[in-house]
Scaffold this motif. Structure first.
Motif, PDB file in Angstrom:
ATOM      1  N   MET A   1      85.364  89.731  22.984  1.00 27.39           N
ATOM      2  CA  MET A   1      86.486  89.633  22.037  1.00 27.39           C
ATOM      3  C   MET A   1      86.285  90.685  20.951  1.00 27.39           C
ATOM      4  SD  MET A   1      87.551  86.339  19.763  1.00 27.39           S
ATOM      5  CE  MET A   1      86.532  86.795  18.378  1.00 27.39           C
ATOM      6  N   GLN A   2      87.374  91.277  20.531  1.00 25.39           N
ATOM      7  CA  GLN A   2      87.304  92.264  19.452  1.00 25.39           C
ATOM      8  C   GLN A   2      87.330  91.527  18.119  1.00 25.39           C
ATOM      9  OE1 GLN A   2      87.473  95.666  20.655  1.00 25.39           O
ATOM     10  NE2 GLN A   2      86.512  96.079  18.683  1.00 25.39           N
ATOM     11  N   SER A   3      86.205  91.476  17.419  1.00 28.05           N
ATOM     12  CA  SER A   3      86.212  90.860  16.086  1.00 28.05           C
ATOM     13  C   SER A   3      86.360  91.947  15.037  1.00 28.05           C
ATOM     14  CB  SER A   3      84.912  90.105  15.834  1.00 28.05           C
ATOM     15  OG  SER A   3      84.760  89.050  16.740  1.00 28.05           O
ATOM     16  N   LEU A   4      87.064  91.633  13.997  1.00 31.51           N
ATOM     17  CA  LEU A   4      87.214  92.604  12.910  1.00 31.51           C
ATOM     18  C   LEU A   4      85.882  92.749  12.190  1.00 31.51           C
ATOM     19  CD1 LEU A   4      89.385  94.330  11.412  1.00 31.51           C
ATOM     20  CD2 LEU A   4      89.393  92.506   9.719  1.00 31.51           C
ATOM     21  N   ILE A   5      85.438  93.995  12.048  1.00 32.36           N
ATOM     22  CA  ILE A   5      84.215  94.240  11.279  1.00 32.36           C
ATOM     23  C   ILE A   5      84.492  95.377  10.299  1.00 32.36           C
ATOM     24  CG2 ILE A   5      82.503  93.499  12.975  1.00 32.36           C
ATOM     25  CD1 ILE A   5      82.350  96.495  13.811  1.00 32.36           C
ATOM     26  N   ILE A   6      83.618  95.513   9.338  1.00 35.31           N
ATOM     27  CA  ILE A   6      83.709  96.694   8.476  1.00 35.31           C
ATOM     28  C   ILE A   6      82.363  97.391   8.510  1.00 35.31           C
ATOM     29  CG2 ILE A   6      85.611  96.029   6.955  1.00 35.31           C
ATOM     30  CD1 ILE A   6      83.618  94.824   5.077  1.00 35.31           C
TER      31      ILE A   6
ATOM     32  N   THR B   1      82.281  87.466  16.855  1.00 35.08           N
ATOM     33  CA  THR B   1      82.013  86.236  16.117  1.00 35.08           C
ATOM     34  C   THR B   1      82.283  85.045  17.042  1.00 35.08           C
ATOM     35  OG1 THR B   1      84.280  86.215  15.300  1.00 35.08           O
ATOM     36  CG2 THR B   1      82.638  87.161  13.841  1.00 35.08           C
ATOM     37  N   ILE B   2      81.611  83.936  16.756  1.00 38.70           N
ATOM     38  CA  ILE B   2      81.859  82.683  17.477  1.00 38.70           C
ATOM     39  C   ILE B   2      82.157  81.615  16.425  1.00 38.70           C
ATOM     40  CG2 ILE B   2      80.940  80.946  19.047  1.00 38.70           C
ATOM     41  CD1 ILE B   2      78.891  83.005  19.991  1.00 38.70           C
ATOM     42  N   THR B   3      83.339  81.052  16.500  1.00 43.46           N
ATOM     43  CA  THR B   3      83.684  79.995  15.538  1.00 43.46           C
ATOM     44  C   THR B   3      83.370  78.643  16.161  1.00 43.46           C
ATOM     45  OG1 THR B   3      85.924  79.739  16.368  1.00 43.46           O
ATOM     46  CG2 THR B   3      85.583  81.397  14.651  1.00 43.46           C
ATOM     47  N   ASP B   4      83.380  77.597  15.349  1.00 48.17           N
ATOM     48  CA  ASP B   4      83.167  76.265  15.915  1.00 48.17           C
ATOM     49  C   ASP B   4      84.298  75.914  16.885  1.00 48.17           C
ATOM     50  OD1 ASP B   4      84.886  76.146  13.792  1.00 48.17           O
ATOM     51  OD2 ASP B   4      83.823  74.555  12.716  1.00 48.17           O
ATOM     52  N   GLY B   5      85.471  76.485  16.622  1.00 46.89           N
ATOM     53  CA  GLY B   5      86.599  76.279  17.543  1.00 46.89           C
ATOM     54  C   GLY B   5      86.311  76.870  18.923  1.00 46.89           C
ATOM     55  N   ASP B   6      85.677  78.062  18.930  1.00 38.39           N
ATOM     56  CA  ASP B   6      85.325  78.688  20.217  1.00 38.39           C
ATOM     57  C   ASP B   6      84.402  77.767  21.015  1.00 38.39           C
ATOM     58  OD1 ASP B   6      86.764  81.014  19.689  1.00 38.39           O
ATOM     59  OD2 ASP B   6      85.068  81.939  18.625  1.00 38.39           O
ATOM     60  N   LEU B   7      83.399  77.183  20.343  1.00 38.76           N
ATOM     61  CA  LEU B   7      82.436  76.320  21.035  1.00 38.76           C
ATOM     62  C   LEU B   7      83.108  75.034  21.521  1.00 38.76           C
ATOM     63  CD1 LEU B   7      79.200  76.772  18.874  1.00 38.76           C
ATOM     64  CD2 LEU B   7      79.943  78.001  20.917  1.00 38.76           C
ATOM     65  N   ARG B   8      84.008  74.537  20.690  1.00 36.87           N
ATOM     66  CA  ARG B   8      84.729  73.306  21.066  1.00 36.87           C
ATOM     67  C   ARG B   8      85.531  73.551  22.350  1.00 36.87           C
ATOM     68  NH1 ARG B   8      86.689  72.184  16.193  1.00 36.87           N
ATOM     69  NH2 ARG B   8      88.642  73.271  16.587  1.00 36.87           N
TER      70      ARG B   8
END
Ligand SMILES: *Cc1c(COP(=O)(O)O)cnc(C)c1O
Length: 489
Positions: free
Chosen positions: A67-72, A41-48
């Motif tokens: 990055m390891q993002s939690l998925i189901i 995932t990429i959050t707006d924080g990551d882009l900032r």
């Protein structure tokens, strides 16, 4: 969820990523590889952070760290999804298929919506009544709000006198005391009810005898009551009183019950805690007993957060109730007592809440009936659901939308309750009958026939969320969840 619209590949530039995030409005993007497999995932924080780190807007995302993002990888319940989000302090949870491609994104804002059975619903004027109590410093368990609240409830129900008290249970206890119920006495009581209906019998040292329900109204069966009277008469031990409960916003079939009680000279105490605003043959529910109680507990159709009221057309009974409820002080300047009293009066502040709530009672009744109508219409195709009947003599408030689930169908009532609970929707079983309670084991119980109707209602019964403040979306979500439960199994 349009997954395309929030997906992005590493060959995109930071500018494109920012634009896409802006357009999708989720505050989140899914980084996918060229095969469409989810990577992170990429959050707006990551882009900032990329921007602050000096990355040029037109450089691609190739160097964005892995990055390891939690998925189901399977469908989880709303409850499980929320628990995962809480554990990992995240607001989004991608759902991926066996190829690793994301096909859904769970969003906390949509998931975190617990639908409760019945919650308080304030009107517009409660605060003004409270403010008036504060302004005039009437914070005591008596005062103008208490007096007015008593008058207003009495006039609404068409009963002469009323005493506001701290709970419905307190009102019932006073009723038992007023009728001189004591050790060695028996009191008949509906079996299908909340324990508060009958506990006051035991406070007074008397013995309850439980009466079955009738299928037509779920309330006290006149046939079972008659059998109980026949047995009591044969033993020469008539009850001191009959507590008739009006369940889930619906009156009991009072006429035949009253005829039986009158014939034996036994007074009726109406436990109308759940039926304020309902009608029996056009007359207000709660206007039939020698004594009647209402509850204004937080889950009832209107509430003072906690409170109750005792009513009667016999003014001397209510006057004595007030005396007993204020520590039974003799009329003397010093503190003198010739009897044991209680501290049961309602605070003037809370009575202010009650006055505000009374103004919206009609709206609340209409709203609860509308909730019920939507369930009935929205679930009309599911023949396993049978709604609590409303006989032609009844106008129910549908305080709770109650039904039974045919146990031979794809889900039984307990499975449906558990399914709804996983979906963060609170449903409750119908009251467990008093004759089934461990604390009342061995107590006499009279059925109308060879089958206990109350037991059947308990086994298969379910109360659905019924608050007058449920949103249209919450009602739809509940209906959809029930439909899923019946489809899935
Ligand atoms: C709520 C309730 C009571 C008790 O009222 P409280 O104000 O909670 O003490 C009594 N009988 C029935 C049927 C109730 O639902």
């Amino acid at each position: 969820m349009n997954i395309e619209a929030i997906s992005i590949t590493r060959d995109s530039s930071l500018r494109q990523a920012l634009q896409r995030m802006d357009e999708a409005g989720k505050g989140l993007l899914l980084l996918v590889d060229t095969q469409g497999r989810f990577e992170r995932t990429i959050t707006d924080g990551d882009l900032r952070r990329e921007l602050l780190g000096g990355r040029d807007l037109d450089v691609s995302l190739e160097t964005l760290p892995a990055m390891q993002s939690l998925i189901i990888d399977r469908k989880v319940t709303r409850r499980e999804a929320l628990a995962l989000m809480n554990t990992h302090s995240i607001d989004h949870l991608p759902v991926v298929d066996t190829n690793g491609a994301a096909f859904d994104l769970l969003d906390r804002r949509e998931i975190d919506d617990q639908i409760l059975l019945s919650t308080p619903h304030m009107g517009d004027t409660e605060q003004a009544f409270i403010a008036e109590a504060f302004r005039t410093n009437w914070i005591a368990p008596l005062g103008p709000n208490v007096d007015a609240f008593e008058r207003e409830v009495a006039s609404l129900v068409g009963i002469g006198h009323a005493a506001a008290v701290s709970s419905g249970t307190a009102a019932l206890h006073l009723a038992m005391r007023l009728l001189d119920v004591g050790p060695g006495d028996r009191v008949f009581c509906s079996t299908l009810t909340f324990a508060a209906s009958v506990n006051p019998v035991v406070y007074q040292g008397a013995t309850p005898v439980f009466i079955d329900s009738e299928p037509e109204s779920w309330n006290m069966s006149p046939k079972a009551l008659e059998r109980a009277f026949v047995a009591a008469k044969a033993e020469g031990r008539l009850p001191k009183a009959v507590i008739v409960v009006n369940l889930y916003g619906q009156s009991a079939d009072i006429d035949p019950i009253k005829a039986l009680c009158d014939a034996h000279g036994v007074p009726i105490v109406e436990d109308a805690a759940e039926s304020l605003g309902a009608l029996y043959k056009g007359q207000p529910s709660g206007s039939f007993g020698l004594l009647t109680i209402f509850s204004f507990n937080g889950n009832k159709i209107i509430t003072t957060s906690g409170g109750g009221m005792l009513l009667s057309n016999d003014g001397t009974l209510i006057e004595r109730a007030r005396f007993l409820a204020t520590q039974a002080r003799d009329p003397a300047p010093h503190y003198q007592h010739s009897e044991i009293g209680f501290n049961y009066r309602l605070s003037n502040v809370l009575a202010g809440v009650g006055r505000g709530q009374l103004k919206v009672l009609d709206d609340r009744v209409k709203a609860r009936r509308a909730v019920f109508d939507q369930y009935r219409d929205g679930l009309s195709g599911i023949c396993e659901i049978q709604w609590m009947p409303e006989p032609e003599w009844s106008y129910s408030t549908r305080w709770l939308s109650a039904c039974t689930i045919n146990p031979a169908g794809p889900v039984n009532s307990e499975q449906l309750r558990a399914h709804l609970s996983d979906d963060l929707i609170e449903a409750r079983p119908v009251w467990k009958p008093m004759h089934r309670q461990p604390v009342f084991s061995g107590t006499d119980y009279f059925m109308s026939d060879n089958q206990s109707v109350a037991d059947q209602l308990f086994q298969n019964g379910l109360c659905l969320p019924s608050g007058s403040n449920m949103s249209a979306n919450q009602i739809e979500r509940t209906i959809a969840s029930i439909r899923t439960a019946f489809r899935k199994s």
